[in-house]
Enzyme design. Structure first.
Site, PDB file in Angstrom:
ATOM      1  N   HIS A  44       0.376  -1.042  -0.121  1.00 31.06           N
ATOM      2  CA  HIS A  44       0.108  -0.177  -0.254  1.00 31.06           C
ATOM      3  C   HIS A  44       0.985   1.470  -0.114  1.00 31.06           C
ATOM      4  O   HIS A  44       0.545   2.012  -0.683  1.00 31.06           O
ATOM      5  CB  HIS A  44      -0.683  -0.252   1.529  1.00 31.06           C
ATOM      6  N   GLU A  45       2.253   1.526   1.196  1.00 32.67           N
ATOM      7  CA  GLU A  45       2.537   2.404   0.808  1.00 32.67           C
ATOM      8  C   GLU A  45       3.458   2.638  -0.033  1.00 32.67           C
ATOM      9  O   GLU A  45       4.233   3.665  -0.746  1.00 32.67           O
ATOM     10  CB  GLU A  45       3.335   2.387   2.326  1.00 32.67           C
ATOM     11  N   HIS A  53       1.506   4.156  -2.991  1.00 38.81           N
ATOM     12  CA  HIS A  53       1.682   5.601  -2.870  1.00 38.81           C
ATOM     13  C   HIS A  53       3.040   6.672  -3.204  1.00 38.81           C
ATOM     14  O   HIS A  53       3.132   7.152  -3.694  1.00 38.81           O
ATOM     15  CB  HIS A  53       1.279   6.406  -1.132  1.00 38.81           C
TER      16      HIS A  53
HETATM   17 CO    CO Z   1      -3.007   4.998   1.978  1.00 42.04          CO
END
Ligand code: CO
Length: 504
Positions: free
Chosen positions: A268-269, A272
């Site tokens: 997830h990170e 990003h």
């Molecule tokens: Co997020």
């Protein structure tokens, strides 16, 4: 013309230096949340407060108005998506917004968001909504005042949403999310009634931290996160931040008895991070190099976490590697069982622990409640009851207490209204982008199952990352997928994966 060139040069220099100061602030914040020694806190708070004050001064500098006036008739504005037009438009947008807010309101909001968060910590600890209530009442009143000061066309909530998802309207988001809700509620209900249960105990065997870190880094690097331009560190609350065009920091936390939390957190990170590192480095600090909205940011993290990371294709490539890394936990486990386990759907009380399908219902509940608070249809005093009613209706679960109910999130006590829907918008954008990339690239599953992630990353860079703020989120979606945002791709994605697993 000379006037244009000079004004643009001066404005750009000012904006880039403001971004540099902002990046220094990010470094101070990142360090505070990762490695800073405990007793350094009070001085660090002074440093951050001072830098923040300087930032506010630079963002409201009166010279900005002069430069913007000189640039108002710049010929490049004929193409609203050109770099120069984008710079002028977005700097003006930010400047006007900052200047519409009375200084007293800015200060009161800052103060109440700090005291609100302190009250929230106590209220949650003591399971006593009454301790938060007066602060929340004040914050709601201030947010309404903010909406009136900034202005809006239709709905006061538009003005708040605009801080996180520029140009999105309450009416459109409401429409899309209510369509999503009407499909999700029966899907989740059918899963509850299914006789199939995933063997989740697989995920709770012993997964040594050092092996988790190595495996997580291997996966992040494979999808394209460049460790020469970024780092992975440990924090209690995982996040991603950047502090320069080639410096992106992601964090995670490890639980030796739960595989998913660190691994999918890292994907997830890193997602990003790929968006941070995928924008044009030479535009760093300018609107042309900035992320366009929280929803688009979240779409990039969710796409890598869910569409990619929770797919069969991904584990065709990674499961043999996972078995090598965790021989004790996974040596005898079948890939299909592991795949079902990481895709468990189970209605629960806590948003941050929710699965891919039920997560959006947690968001829709918050979105509906905060709109009602802002227009005055719901009083803060009635919020806990309204919260519990919606949990019963949409998820079939009722919080036994407010600590696990209305008091679980920090957003409202921190004066963040209009923020929640960006999480679901992110999931919707992710599904729509992934579906289109799948078509454009002639089938992503075969690429992903061979560990080939570069074509997908390049698609995302070409269609989304490189534009910064040149296009609004809605324009990006239209350009990339030739359709407006819809709930359908996400529903197709969820049904396509979950129906066979749960034999629906
Ligand atoms: Co997020």
């Amino acid at each position: 013309m000379a006037n244009h060139d000079q004004a643009l040069a001066q404005l750009s220099d000012h904006v880039r230096k403001t971004a540099m100061l902002e990046s220094i602030n990010s470094l101070l914040n990142w360090d505070e949340r990762t490695y800073m020694p405990e007793l350094a806190g009070p001085y660090r708070a002074e440093q951050i407060t001072w830098v923040s004050a300087m930032l506010h001064e630079r963002k409201t500098d009166a010279r900005l108005a002069d430069w913007l006036n000189d640039l108002a008739d710049h010929p490049a504005c004929a193409d609203p998506h050109s770099d120069i037009a984008t710079t002028i438009r977005e700097v003006r947008r930010e400047f006007d917004k900052q200047n519409k807010l009375p200084q007293r309101l800015v200060e009161e909001l800052a103060r109440y968001s700090v005291t609100g968060q302190q009250a929230w910590v106590e209220a949650r600890r003591d399971n006593d909504f009454g301790k938060l209530r007066p602060f929340l009442e004040k914050i709601v009143a201030l947010k309404r005042e903010q909406a009136e000061a900034v202005g809006y066309k239709q709905h006061p909530y538009d003005a708040l949403l605009d801080d996180y998802e520029p140009n999105a309207t309450t009416a459109e988001v409401k429409q899309t999310l209510s369509e999503l809700r009407s499909e999700l509620v029966p899907l989740v209900q059918a899963i509850r009634e299914s006789k199939q249960t995933p063997p989740v105990e697989i995920l709770h065997a012993l997964y040594p931290t050092s092996a988790q870190e190595e495996f997580g880094k291997q996966a992040a690097a494979a999808i394209g996160f460049d460790f020469h331009r970024g780092r992975l560190d440990v924090t209690h609350h995982p996040f991603c931040t950047e502090m320069g065009p080639h410096d992106c920091r992601i964090t995670t936390r490890y639980d030796e008895h739960f595989f998913s939390s660190a691994f999918f957190g890292i994907l997830h990170e890193a997602g990003h991070g790929l968006y941070e590192l995928g924008r044009r480095p030479e535009e760093y600090g300018m609107p042309t190099g900035q992320y366009v909205s929280l929803g688009i940011h979240e779409s990039q993290s969710r796409l890598w976490e869910n569409q990619v990371g929770r797919s069969q294709a991904f584990w065709q490539h990674f499961f043999p590697l996972a078995k090598q890394q965790f021989p004790a936990a996974l040596g005898k486990v079948k890939q299909d069982d592991f795949f079902f386990a990481i895709n468990e759907v189970k209605p629960s009380l806590i948003r941050v622990e929710a699965d891919e399908a039920t997560y959006n219902l947690h968001i829709i509940i918050r979105f509906e409640l905060e709109q009602a608070l802002i227009v005055g249809d719901l009083a803060v005093a009635d919020l806990p009851q309204a919260w519990n009613d919606k949990y019963r209706e949409y998820l079939g679960v009722v919080p036994p207490n407010d600590a696990d109910g209305v008091l679980q999130d920090i957003h409202w006590p921190a004066a963040l209204f209009g923020y929640f829907p960006t999480y679901s918008l992110g999931n919707l954008y992710a599904a729509q982008f992934f579906e289109q990339a799948d078509q454009d690239l002639g089938g992503l599953a075969s690429l992903i199952s061979r560990g080939e992630f570069a074509p997908l990353l390049k698609w995302l860079q070409d269609k989304i990352h490189r534009y910064g703020r040149c296009f609004s989120p809605a324009e990006l979606v239209e350009r990339a997928t030739a359709k407006p945002l819809s709930h359908e791709p996400l529903i197709r994605h969820l049904r396509g994966k979950l129906a066979p697993l749960y034999q629906l």
